[in-house]
Design an enzyme around this catalytic site. Structure first.
Site, PDB file in Angstrom:
ATOM      1  N   LEU A 260       0.802  -1.222   0.000  1.00 45.44           N
ATOM      2  CA  LEU A 260       0.000   0.000   0.000  1.00 45.44           C
ATOM      3  C   LEU A 260       0.835   1.273   0.000  1.00 45.44           C
ATOM      4  O   LEU A 260       0.279   2.367   0.097  1.00 45.44           O
ATOM      5  CB  LEU A 260      -0.924   0.011   1.232  1.00 45.44           C
ATOM      6  CG  LEU A 260      -1.964  -1.116   1.303  1.00 45.44           C
ATOM      7  CD1 LEU A 260      -2.706  -1.060   2.625  1.00 45.44           C
ATOM      8  CD2 LEU A 260      -2.931  -1.015   0.143  1.00 45.44           C
ATOM      9  N   ARG A 261       2.162   1.132  -0.101  1.00 45.55           N
ATOM     10  CA  ARG A 261       2.988   2.338  -0.063  1.00 45.55           C
ATOM     11  C   ARG A 261       2.687   3.259  -1.243  1.00 45.55           C
ATOM     12  O   ARG A 261       2.702   4.486  -1.108  1.00 45.55           O
ATOM     13  CB  ARG A 261       4.469   1.965  -0.028  1.00 45.55           C
ATOM     14  CG  ARG A 261       5.382   3.181   0.104  1.00 45.55           C
ATOM     15  CD  ARG A 261       6.840   2.796   0.249  1.00 45.55           C
ATOM     16  NE  ARG A 261       7.131   2.329   1.599  1.00 45.55           N
ATOM     17  CZ  ARG A 261       7.522   1.100   1.897  1.00 45.55           C
ATOM     18  NH1 ARG A 261       7.646   0.205   0.935  1.00 45.55           N
ATOM     19  NH2 ARG A 261       7.770   0.752   3.136  1.00 45.55           N
ATOM     20  N   ALA A 262       2.413   2.687  -2.411  1.00 40.42           N
ATOM     21  CA  ALA A 262       2.112   3.517  -3.573  1.00 40.42           C
ATOM     22  C   ALA A 262       0.850   4.346  -3.340  1.00 40.42           C
ATOM     23  O   ALA A 262       0.789   5.527  -3.737  1.00 40.42           O
ATOM     24  CB  ALA A 262       1.958   2.642  -4.812  1.00 40.42           C
TER      25      ALA A 262
END
Length: 389
Positions: A260-262
């Protein structure tokens, strides 16, 4: 209580004979590069900018120009041969034993606080140092521990790393932790190339005069950047709606990103762009404008994930068999019917199906009547010692 003393060597920003850096307002031909650097400067929590491209595409020039735009702000370069202590700083334990005080010698992270930390050929830097750089860039804090003694200090800077893909790649784990990425190409328009060359020659001939001519535009950019940084730092400003979250999720799923970093970086970058444009809120259009900067180095190979489609209709029933047991011929001009699947004889369900009454094995033919031929009776065998009558 242990007293921690900080010794910082304050160096002048420019040497006595060093020319000023190339003005940020005069950079031409690289709009994505300047946008990515401005977004990272507005919100350093984005995690820095990775610049990929061939030599001579204004990578280091743009990084130095950004530090000048943030002035007064330091510009610190990380050499490839730097050690971990050179980067994070060291704790002098000898001083602690002698004077009962811990002296901290600051490293490059401390000197870059409030400015730009530049790493040329970041792909050639040891992974351990890259991990430390990325941790500090994301958290804004540097923690140094040695023999049970810990010291921490603020390290909020804009991380700018450059690399030439021909000289090696970064590991995917490190790429994902870099906030934005820009992939530069050589300038292919003759008129634009000529304009860039003329500007560079004019700067080299008279750096101070060139900077003075671009001073009004440079000051306007600096004021706009300071306002955007102030708005982005306000947690109550620039809200986003469910439509923004939906746009972020759709783009990240289509790119097949891991984790989920993007999504988080895309939201921060869109918010920074909204602050730069002096918008009242974050809009889906802001998300679309920053999406490629976030996904360029995270996109997985393969086709985008298709939307969920309804279940396909049931297959038509098989054609009836001929009376002789063979398959019925297809109509004239039609393709032959596909062969039925092989039975599942290895599973319990398949074995049960094979034993079901009224269902024959695949390929079995219907029984046909066969005429019975007359059989000649066999003569009885004679014993060898029997005498003829």
């Amino acid at each position: 209580m242990t007293e921690i003393q900080t010794r910082a060597d304050k160096l002048p920003r420019h040497g006595a004979t060093a020319p000023p850096p190339f003005p940020f307002a005069a950079i031409a031909g690289q709009p994505e590069l300047t946008r990515a650097l401005l977004l990272a400067a507005i919100d350093p929590g984005i995690g820095g900018v990775l610049i990929e491209g061939p030599r001579g595409t204004a990578k280091s020039t743009a990084a130095r120009a950004l530090a000048e735009l943030l002035a007064p702000a330091p510009f610190v370069t990380v050499p490839l041969g730097a050690a971990l202590e050179h980067l994070t700083g060291t704790l002098d334990l000898q001083q602690a034993l002698a004077d009962h005080a811990v002296r901290f010698a600051p490293g490059l992270l401390a000197r870059a606080h409030g400015g730009v930390l530049y790493v040329d050929e970041i792909n050639l830097l040891p992974d351990a140092l890259v991990d430390v750089l990325l941790d500090a860039a994301a958290s804004g804090l540097n923690i140094v521990e040695r023999d049970g003694i810990s010291h921490q200090h603020a390290a909020r800077f804009v991380l700018v790393g450059t690399m030439n893909p021909e000289e090696g790649e970064l590991r995917p784990q490190l790429l994902d932790r870099l906030g934005l990425a820009v992939r530069l190409a050589n300038v292919g328009q003759p008129a634009l190339r000529q304009a860039i060359v003329r500007a560079r020659l004019a700067f080299d001939a008279d750096p101070a005069g060139f900077a003075a001519r671009h001073a009004p535009a440079q000051q306007q950019l600096a004021r706009r950047l300071a306002t955007a940084r102030s708005r982005a730092a306000d947690a109550q400003a620039l809200p986003w709606s469910d439509a923004v979250h939906a746009a972020v999720s759709e783009l990240c799923l289509a790119a097949r990103v891991d984790g989920l970093r993007a999504d988080l970086v895309m939201l921060r970058a869109a918010r920074a762009l909204a602050a730069w444009e002096d918008a009242d809120e974050v809009l889906p259009e802001h998300v679309r404008q920053v999406a490629e900067l976030v996904l360029a180095h995270r996109r997985q190979a393969g086709e985008p994930v298709p939307p969920q489609a309804p279940s396909p209709p049931a297959a038509p029933p098989a054609a009836p068999t001929a009376p002789t047991g063979g398959a019925a011929p297809p109509p004239s001009g039609a393709d032959p019917a596909p062969a039925p699947p092989l039975p599942d004889t290895g599973s319990a369900a398949g074995q049960a199906d094979n034993g079901t009454a009224g269902e024959a094995d695949w390929g079995a033919l219907a029984p046909e009547p066969v005429a019975i031929a007359a059989v000649k009776p066999l003569r009885p065998l004679r014993r060898p010692d029997a005498k003829k009558a």
